[in-house]
Design a protein around this motif. Structure first.
Motif, PDB file in Angstrom:
ATOM      1  N   LEU A 165      10.359   2.423 -30.640  1.00  0.00           N
ATOM      2  CA  LEU A 165      10.357   2.043 -32.052  1.00  0.00           C
ATOM      3  C   LEU A 165      11.345   2.901 -32.842  1.00  0.00           C
ATOM      4  O   LEU A 165      12.024   2.396 -33.753  1.00  0.00           O
ATOM      5  N   THR A 166      11.457   4.163 -32.493  1.00  0.00           N
ATOM      6  CA  THR A 166      12.418   5.045 -33.169  1.00  0.00           C
ATOM      7  C   THR A 166      13.831   4.502 -33.018  1.00  0.00           C
ATOM      8  O   THR A 166      14.602   4.451 -33.992  1.00  0.00           O
ATOM      9  N   LEU A 167      14.174   4.074 -31.809  1.00  0.00           N
ATOM     10  CA  LEU A 167      15.511   3.533 -31.563  1.00  0.00           C
ATOM     11  C   LEU A 167      15.731   2.235 -32.346  1.00  0.00           C
ATOM     12  O   LEU A 167      16.821   2.003 -32.885  1.00  0.00           O
ATOM     13  N   LYS A 168      14.695   1.401 -32.431  1.00  0.00           N
ATOM     14  CA  LYS A 168      14.814   0.161 -33.213  1.00  0.00           C
ATOM     15  C   LYS A 168      15.070   0.474 -34.683  1.00  0.00           C
ATOM     16  O   LYS A 168      15.884  -0.182 -35.344  1.00  0.00           O
ATOM     17  N   LEU A 169      14.374   1.475 -35.198  1.00  0.00           N
ATOM     18  CA  LEU A 169      14.565   1.864 -36.603  1.00  0.00           C
ATOM     19  C   LEU A 169      15.972   2.388 -36.844  1.00  0.00           C
ATOM     20  O   LEU A 169      16.603   2.082 -37.868  1.00  0.00           O
ATOM     21  N   LEU A 170      16.491   3.172 -35.909  1.00  0.00           N
ATOM     22  CA  LEU A 170      17.853   3.691 -36.048  1.00  0.00           C
ATOM     23  C   LEU A 170      18.872   2.551 -36.048  1.00  0.00           C
ATOM     24  O   LEU A 170      19.830   2.559 -36.833  1.00  0.00           O
ATOM     25  N   ARG A 171      18.659   1.566 -35.195  1.00  0.00           N
ATOM     26  CA  ARG A 171      19.587   0.431 -35.147  1.00  0.00           C
ATOM     27  C   ARG A 171      19.496  -0.413 -36.410  1.00  0.00           C
ATOM     28  O   ARG A 171      20.507  -0.921 -36.901  1.00  0.00           O
ATOM     29  N   LYS A 172      18.281  -0.554 -36.942  1.00  0.00           N
ATOM     30  CA  LYS A 172      18.133  -1.292 -38.202  1.00  0.00           C
ATOM     31  C   LYS A 172      18.860  -0.569 -39.332  1.00  0.00           C
ATOM     32  O   LYS A 172      19.510  -1.197 -40.176  1.00  0.00           O
ATOM     33  N   GLY A 173      18.744   0.749 -39.352  1.00  0.00           N
ATOM     34  CA  GLY A 173      19.452   1.518 -40.372  1.00  0.00           C
ATOM     35  C   GLY A 173      20.950   1.353 -40.262  1.00  0.00           C
ATOM     36  O   GLY A 173      21.654   1.200 -41.267  1.00  0.00           O
ATOM     37  N   ALA A 174      21.470   1.373 -39.028  1.00  0.00           N
ATOM     38  CA  ALA A 174      22.907   1.224 -38.814  1.00  0.00           C
ATOM     39  C   ALA A 174      23.401  -0.163 -39.197  1.00  0.00           C
ATOM     40  O   ALA A 174      24.565  -0.324 -39.585  1.00  0.00           O
ATOM     41  N   ALA A 175      22.532  -1.152 -39.084  1.00  0.00           N
ATOM     42  CA  ALA A 175      22.925  -2.532 -39.410  1.00  0.00           C
ATOM     43  C   ALA A 175      23.001  -2.778 -40.913  1.00  0.00           C
ATOM     44  O   ALA A 175      23.609  -3.762 -41.340  1.00  0.00           O
ATOM     45  N   MET A 176      22.420  -1.903 -41.706  1.00  0.00           N
ATOM     46  CA  MET A 176      22.459  -2.073 -43.163  1.00  0.00           C
ATOM     47  C   MET A 176      23.839  -1.720 -43.692  1.00  0.00           C
ATOM     48  O   MET A 176      24.553  -0.888 -43.120  1.00  0.00           O
ATOM     49  N   PRO A 177      24.255  -2.345 -44.790  1.00  0.00           N
ATOM     50  CA  PRO A 177      25.624  -2.118 -45.291  1.00  0.00           C
ATOM     51  C   PRO A 177      25.870  -0.715 -45.838  1.00  0.00           C
ATOM     52  O   PRO A 177      27.012  -0.259 -45.877  1.00  0.00           O
ATOM     53  N   GLU A 178      24.829  -0.021 -46.274  1.00  0.00           N
ATOM     54  CA  GLU A 178      25.005   1.304 -46.865  1.00  0.00           C
ATOM     55  C   GLU A 178      23.828   2.202 -46.479  1.00  0.00           C
ATOM     56  O   GLU A 178      22.807   1.722 -45.979  1.00  0.00           O
ATOM     57  N   ALA A 179      23.996   3.496 -46.737  1.00  0.00           N
ATOM     58  CA  ALA A 179      22.915   4.451 -46.478  1.00  0.00           C
ATOM     59  C   ALA A 179      23.034   5.609 -47.462  1.00  0.00           C
ATOM     60  O   ALA A 179      24.088   6.228 -47.562  1.00  0.00           O
ATOM     61  N   ARG A 180      21.949   5.860 -48.193  1.00  0.00           N
ATOM     62  CA  ARG A 180      21.950   6.980 -49.145  1.00  0.00           C
ATOM     63  C   ARG A 180      20.604   7.685 -49.091  1.00  0.00           C
ATOM     64  O   ARG A 180      19.551   7.073 -49.310  1.00  0.00           O
ATOM     65  N   PHE A 181      20.639   8.981 -48.781  1.00  0.00           N
ATOM     66  CA  PHE A 181      19.435   9.801 -48.793  1.00  0.00           C
ATOM     67  C   PHE A 181      19.265  10.357 -50.206  1.00  0.00           C
ATOM     68  O   PHE A 181      20.222  10.858 -50.805  1.00  0.00           O
ATOM     69  N   ASP A 182      18.055  10.253 -50.726  1.00  0.00           N
ATOM     70  CA  ASP A 182      17.815  10.646 -52.113  1.00  0.00           C
ATOM     71  C   ASP A 182      17.683  12.155 -52.252  1.00  0.00           C
ATOM     72  O   ASP A 182      16.888  12.797 -51.557  1.00  0.00           O
ATOM     73  N   HIS A 183      18.477  12.715 -53.173  1.00  0.00           N
ATOM     74  CA  HIS A 183      18.396  14.130 -53.543  1.00  0.00           C
ATOM     75  C   HIS A 183      18.638  14.252 -55.045  1.00  0.00           C
ATOM     76  O   HIS A 183      19.267  13.377 -55.651  1.00  0.00           O
ATOM     77  N   ASP A 184      18.169  15.337 -55.603  1.00  0.00           N
ATOM     78  CA  ASP A 184      18.376  15.577 -57.032  1.00  0.00           C
ATOM     79  C   ASP A 184      19.754  16.193 -57.224  1.00  0.00           C
ATOM     80  O   ASP A 184      19.903  17.396 -57.467  1.00  0.00           O
ATOM     81  N   TYR A 185      20.778  15.357 -57.130  1.00  0.00           N
ATOM     82  CA  TYR A 185      22.143  15.862 -57.224  1.00  0.00           C
ATOM     83  C   TYR A 185      22.471  16.406 -58.605  1.00  0.00           C
ATOM     84  O   TYR A 185      23.389  17.215 -58.750  1.00  0.00           O
ATOM     85  N   ALA A 186      21.735  15.984 -59.634  1.00  0.00           N
ATOM     86  CA  ALA A 186      21.996  16.491 -60.984  1.00  0.00           C
ATOM     87  C   ALA A 186      21.615  17.959 -61.123  1.00  0.00           C
ATOM     88  O   ALA A 186      22.075  18.637 -62.035  1.00  0.00           O
ATOM     89  N   ASN A 187      20.775  18.447 -60.211  1.00  0.00           N
ATOM     90  CA  ASN A 187      20.335  19.845 -60.244  1.00  0.00           C
ATOM     91  C   ASN A 187      20.546  20.480 -58.875  1.00  0.00           C
ATOM     92  O   ASN A 187      19.591  20.799 -58.166  1.00  0.00           O
ATOM     93  N   PRO A 188      21.805  20.671 -58.491  1.00  0.00           N
ATOM     94  CA  PRO A 188      22.061  21.270 -57.173  1.00  0.00           C
ATOM     95  C   PRO A 188      21.486  22.676 -57.112  1.00  0.00           C
ATOM     96  O   PRO A 188      21.525  23.429 -58.082  1.00  0.00           O
ATOM     97  N   SER A 189      20.949  23.026 -55.974  1.00  0.00           N
ATOM     98  CA  SER A 189      20.330  24.339 -55.807  1.00  0.00           C
ATOM     99  C   SER A 189      20.486  24.789 -54.371  1.00  0.00           C
ATOM    100  O   SER A 189      20.510  23.975 -53.446  1.00  0.00           O
TER     101      SER A 189
END
Length: 536
Positions: A205-229
């Motif tokens: 299932l982990t491998l299936k999830l990784l392939r699904k992620g790769a098939a998506m057009p974009e990828a962005r991990f959420d971080h509070d970039y307005a307050n870098p620390s």
């Protein structure tokens, strides 16, 4: 003006302390006790000014920091010694007692000392407030800078990071299986190792999830970039590296069963995941991304000899390197934003320098930085050292960002200049990573990526013509628009033919053509190569 005023007030306070001590010790009847007390009291300011002169002198002459206030501290020490000598001489003049200071007005001297100390404290307080106000501006600047280069917001329906994070959670839950000297995830022949097969089965299932992620057009991990620390956590960076190892294991398993297309799909997933990590404009992301790139290219090297049809590799596209000038510029800008936010936290007191003492560079400034972490001197460090430190940091980062516009081999010649600027600040020298080394790692990754791009084109050539080309020029224009340039000398990549091996290579960091000899990580010699083997 504030620094000159502080110097004068510190001297006046120290001399009033000396005069008060001399006057009061003159009333001690026992001469030996009077002399001992006087020595201890007069030694206090001498010890403080002496420590400042020795510390700043060590930074200036031993660690080669140009802006250390050594002359400022030394002149204060010498002025105090001169003033103290005059007071001692005047105190012994014109009296039949042990010292003429017996008649000095002790009460008024004490009041004057307390007043001078209060004024000195207020001056230092105001100087510290000014530095703290600058810290707020630095934090705002850092947040704006980080937001300007951070990945754009992605709708959940297009965001592959959602699937990646689910896969990472499963990997984290099985963390022990991916670490250790004999981890099954490192197996080169998983079908011969039951533990490796069990790991793959457990993570279907982990491998299936990784392939699904790769098939998506974009990828962005959420971080509070307005307050870098400095304390901002990037869990996906380490987890993505582990995920690539799992994908490599699966690709080897697929190859053992002749499933070339499935193995290629795993490599595509590796590259997609690596690009998602490299999109985060941080130095650590770039470094990890380069490692992931190496694993993906190593796996591709195992697959290409087994390719028999063009359709098996149609989906592979290596033309867009994530280690070019644009990516490096974003990385350096992101690193500058993080550095400015750290300076802001130190200058405002939100971060304690002592807690950051473990963040040392390799040039031996550990003792100095730990000493600066002591609570008693942090205000002085903020007031006297950090403004110059911030200026040095800005100069360093500006130079690195400017250097991105020129090829790596031209920038490498300026290594000494970058090192000099990095030493221009006490904190800068301790917290700034070896960015020049990071440029080399990125250049190596770029060279390996270019090697792989040419190897893929050569494989297409083999499928059409039945054999590899004798020269790389034969790939242009049908299989490549042009031969990629070697980041280490600017010339086109080379090709060597040794037995059944066709070696596409870059001359590597030592800038010497070793005819495709494998790169020696310890000796730092050899070429960065991609070896294509003839399928038997």
């Amino acid at each position: 003006m504030s620094y000159a005023l502080f110097w004068a007030e510190a001297l006046i306070t120290a001399l009033l302390w000396a005069a008060t001590a001399i006057a009061r010790c003159a009333h001690i009847r026992r001469r030996w006790l009077a002399r001992l007390a006087l020595f201890l009291l007069l030694f206090g300011p001498f010890a403080l000014f002496g420590a400042a002169a020795v510390g700043t002198g060590a930074l200036k002459f031993s660690a080669d920091f140009p802006h250390t206030w050594f002359e400022y501290s030394l002149s204060l020490l010498l002025a105090y010694l001169l003033g103290m000598a005059i007071l001692l001489w005047r105190g012994r003049d014109g009296s039949a007692r042990a010292t003429g200071a017996f008649d000095w007005p002790r009460g008024r001297l004490t009041v004057g000392l307390l007043t001078a100390a209060a004024v000195l404290t207020m001056t230092l307080w105001n100087m510290d407030l000014e530095v703290r106000s600058q810290a707020a501006g630095l934090r705002t600047e850092a947040g704006a800078m980080m937001l300007s280069i951070s990945p754009a917001h992605v709708n959940d329906s297009r965001n592959g990071a959602i699937f990646y994070e689910k896969a990472f959670a499963k990997i984290a839950a099985d963390n022990a299986a991916f670490h250790g000297d004999k981890s099954p995830s490192d197996s080169k022949m998983p079908d011969q190792e039951p533990a490796a097969l069990e790991l793959l089965k457990r993570h279907e299932l982990t491998l299936k999830l990784l392939r699904k992620g790769a098939a998506m057009p974009e990828a962005r991990f959420d971080h509070d970039y307005a307050n870098p620390s400095i304390r901002m956590l990037l869990p996906e960076v380490g987890q993505a590296r582990t995920a690539v190892r799992l994908l490599q294991l699966d690709a080897r398993h697929e190859m053992a069963h002749g499933q070339v297309e499935a193995a290629v799909a795993d490599v595509n997933t590796m590259f997609a995941l690596q690009r998602a990590v490299s999109d985060e404009p941080l130095l650590i992301s770039l470094m990890v991304s380069a490692g992931m790139n190496g694993v993906a290219i190593e796996t591709l090297g195992e697959i290409l000899p087994e390719v028999t049809k063009a359709g098996q590799i149609t989906g592979l596209d290596l033309s867009d390197s994530p280690f070019g000038a644009h990516a490096m510029m974003r990385t350096f800008q992101g690193e500058e934003a993080f550095g400015l936010s750290l300076f802001s936290d130190l200058m405002s007191g939100r971060e304690n320098m002592k807690e950051l003492a473990g963040m040392m560079n390799e040039d031996g400034s550990k003792v100095q930085f730990v000493a600066l972490g002591n609570t008693g001197v942090q205000v002085l460090v903020r007031v006297f050292l950090m403004p110059d430190d911030v200026a040095a940091y800005r100069e360093l980062m500006a130079d690195h960002q400017q250097s991105v516009s020129v090829p790596y081999f031209q920038m490498a010649a300026r290594a000494e200049d970058f090192a000099r600027i990095r030493h221009a600040g006490v904190i800068t020298s301790a917290i700034v990573p070896a960015i020049h080394h990071a440029r080399e790692i990125a250049a190596r990754a770029q060279a390996m990526h270019a090697d792989a791009e040419v190897a893929l084109a050569m494989t297409h050539y083999r499928l059409v013509h039945g054999s590899f080309p004798a020269t790389l020029d034969a790939l242009v224009p049908d299989f490549l628009d042009e031969i990629p340039a070697d980041p280490f000398d600017g010339k086109p990549l080379r090709l060597a033919h040794k037995g059944d091996d066709w070696i596409i290579y870059s001359i590597g960091p030592d800038a010497k053509d070793d005819d495709g000899a494998a790169y020696d990580q310890k000796a730092k010699t050899g070429d960065l190569s991609f070896v294509l083997k003839v399928r038997k």
